[in-house]
Design an enzyme around this catalytic site. Sequence first.
Site, PDB file in Angstrom:
ATOM      1  N   GLY A  13       3.780   4.127  -2.029  1.00 34.40           N
ATOM      2  CA  GLY A  13       2.840   5.085  -2.601  1.00 34.40           C
ATOM      3  C   GLY A  13       2.320   4.753  -3.985  1.00 34.40           C
ATOM      4  N   SER A  14       2.338   3.470  -4.386  1.00 32.86           N
ATOM      5  CA  SER A  14       1.844   3.169  -5.742  1.00 32.86           C
ATOM      6  C   SER A  14       0.322   3.342  -5.839  1.00 32.86           C
ATOM      7  CB  SER A  14       2.271   1.766  -6.192  1.00 32.86           C
ATOM      8  OG  SER A  14       1.591   0.765  -5.477  1.00 32.86           O
ATOM      9  N   ASN A  15      -0.404   3.057  -4.759  1.00 33.77           N
ATOM     10  CA  ASN A  15      -1.857   3.316  -4.793  1.00 33.77           C
ATOM     11  C   ASN A  15      -2.133   4.821  -4.835  1.00 33.77           C
ATOM     12  OD1 ASN A  15      -3.700   0.844  -4.596  1.00 33.77           O
ATOM     13  ND2 ASN A  15      -2.060   0.341  -3.154  1.00 33.77           N
ATOM     14  N   LYS A  66       0.287   8.268  22.055  1.00 37.71           N
ATOM     15  CA  LYS A  66      -0.586   8.122  20.884  1.00 37.71           C
ATOM     16  C   LYS A  66      -1.606   9.259  20.811  1.00 37.71           C
ATOM     17  CE  LYS A  66      -3.754   4.877  18.585  1.00 37.71           C
ATOM     18  NZ  LYS A  66      -3.852   5.641  17.344  1.00 37.71           N
ATOM     19  N   MET A  91       0.270   2.431   7.338  1.00 36.42           N
ATOM     20  CA  MET A  91       0.405   1.255   8.192  1.00 36.42           C
ATOM     21  C   MET A  91       0.170   1.568   9.673  1.00 36.42           C
ATOM     22  SD  MET A  91       0.619  -0.732   5.875  1.00 36.42           S
ATOM     23  CE  MET A  91       1.442  -2.097   5.148  1.00 36.42           C
ATOM     24  N   ARG A  92      -0.853   2.365   9.927  1.00 36.53           N
ATOM     25  CA  ARG A  92      -1.208   2.673  11.316  1.00 36.53           C
ATOM     26  C   ARG A  92      -2.714   2.613  11.466  1.00 36.53           C
ATOM     27  NH1 ARG A  92       2.487   4.627  14.582  1.00 36.53           N
ATOM     28  NH2 ARG A  92       4.444   5.107  13.563  1.00 36.53           N
ATOM     29  N   ASN A 108      -9.928   2.996   2.853  1.00 33.11           N
ATOM     30  CA  ASN A 108      -8.679   2.244   2.978  1.00 33.11           C
ATOM     31  C   ASN A 108      -8.672   1.141   1.941  1.00 33.11           C
ATOM     32  OD1 ASN A 108      -6.205   1.292   4.192  1.00 33.11           O
ATOM     33  ND2 ASN A 108      -7.381  -0.350   5.162  1.00 33.11           N
ATOM     34  N   HIS A 110      -7.011  -2.693   1.497  1.00 27.30           N
ATOM     35  CA  HIS A 110      -6.335  -3.762   2.232  1.00 27.30           C
ATOM     36  C   HIS A 110      -6.097  -4.922   1.273  1.00 27.30           C
ATOM     37  CE1 HIS A 110      -5.037  -5.983   5.724  1.00 27.30           C
ATOM     38  NE2 HIS A 110      -5.804  -6.992   5.370  1.00 27.30           N
TER      39      HIS A 110
END
Length: 206
Positions: A13-15, A66, A91-92, A108, A110
């Site tokens: 969770g640093s971002n 899902k 991560m999904r 997002n 990346h």
Amino acid sequence: MNKKILIFASGRGSNAEAIHEACVTGEVRGEVVGVICDHHEAQVLQRAARWGVPAVVIEKKDYADKAAFDAAILKAAESFSPDLICLAGYMRICGENLIHAFPNRILNIHPALLPSFRGLHAQRQAVEAGVKVAGCTVHFVGTGLDDGPIITQVAVPVYDDDTEDTLSARILEQEHPAYVRAVKAFCDDALCVTRHKVTGMHAKEQ
Ligand code: GAR
């Protein structure tokens, strides 16, 4: 008016912390209203508790398939009525139901210069490929893996003796300010998406 930001995260969770901090200081005209997390032991949950922000844990193992998991995620997300969803180490692959419910409202980050090195372990992929420049990308989330219109990218050098860990640390240093800049631009209504191209953040300086 402040935009309501919902964070999706799976781990450290640093971002997420950088985005929350930028909202608190007023750098970003937004407020983190909630966290959705797919791991009950994720460090981001401690951060959310410290911020006084509600967190919802939705784990894949608790759902038959899902589709049921994606439905639960969408229901939880809608309950926050967010203006913006920020995937921050989530991560999904997001369900298409979520992407269609929030068109051009999901970001997002990346840890690679997309479209290179999509998927898991992007920094390891970069080291193994022997590239000399790596970096991070903030983009709107599309329906494919790590795809969607690119908002901003920051490059870092790759050195001869880099490992996955040393390169990851160098990229992460750039991720936090890059993500904050992109979220700020979104919250200022400065971004314009035309087909695959985003404008509003990369004008040439006069
Ligand atoms: C970050 O490096 C982020 O770019 C990456 O996971 C890390 C999460 O760190 N995300 C992905 O690889 C998504 N495909 P954080 O939890 O400390 O923000």
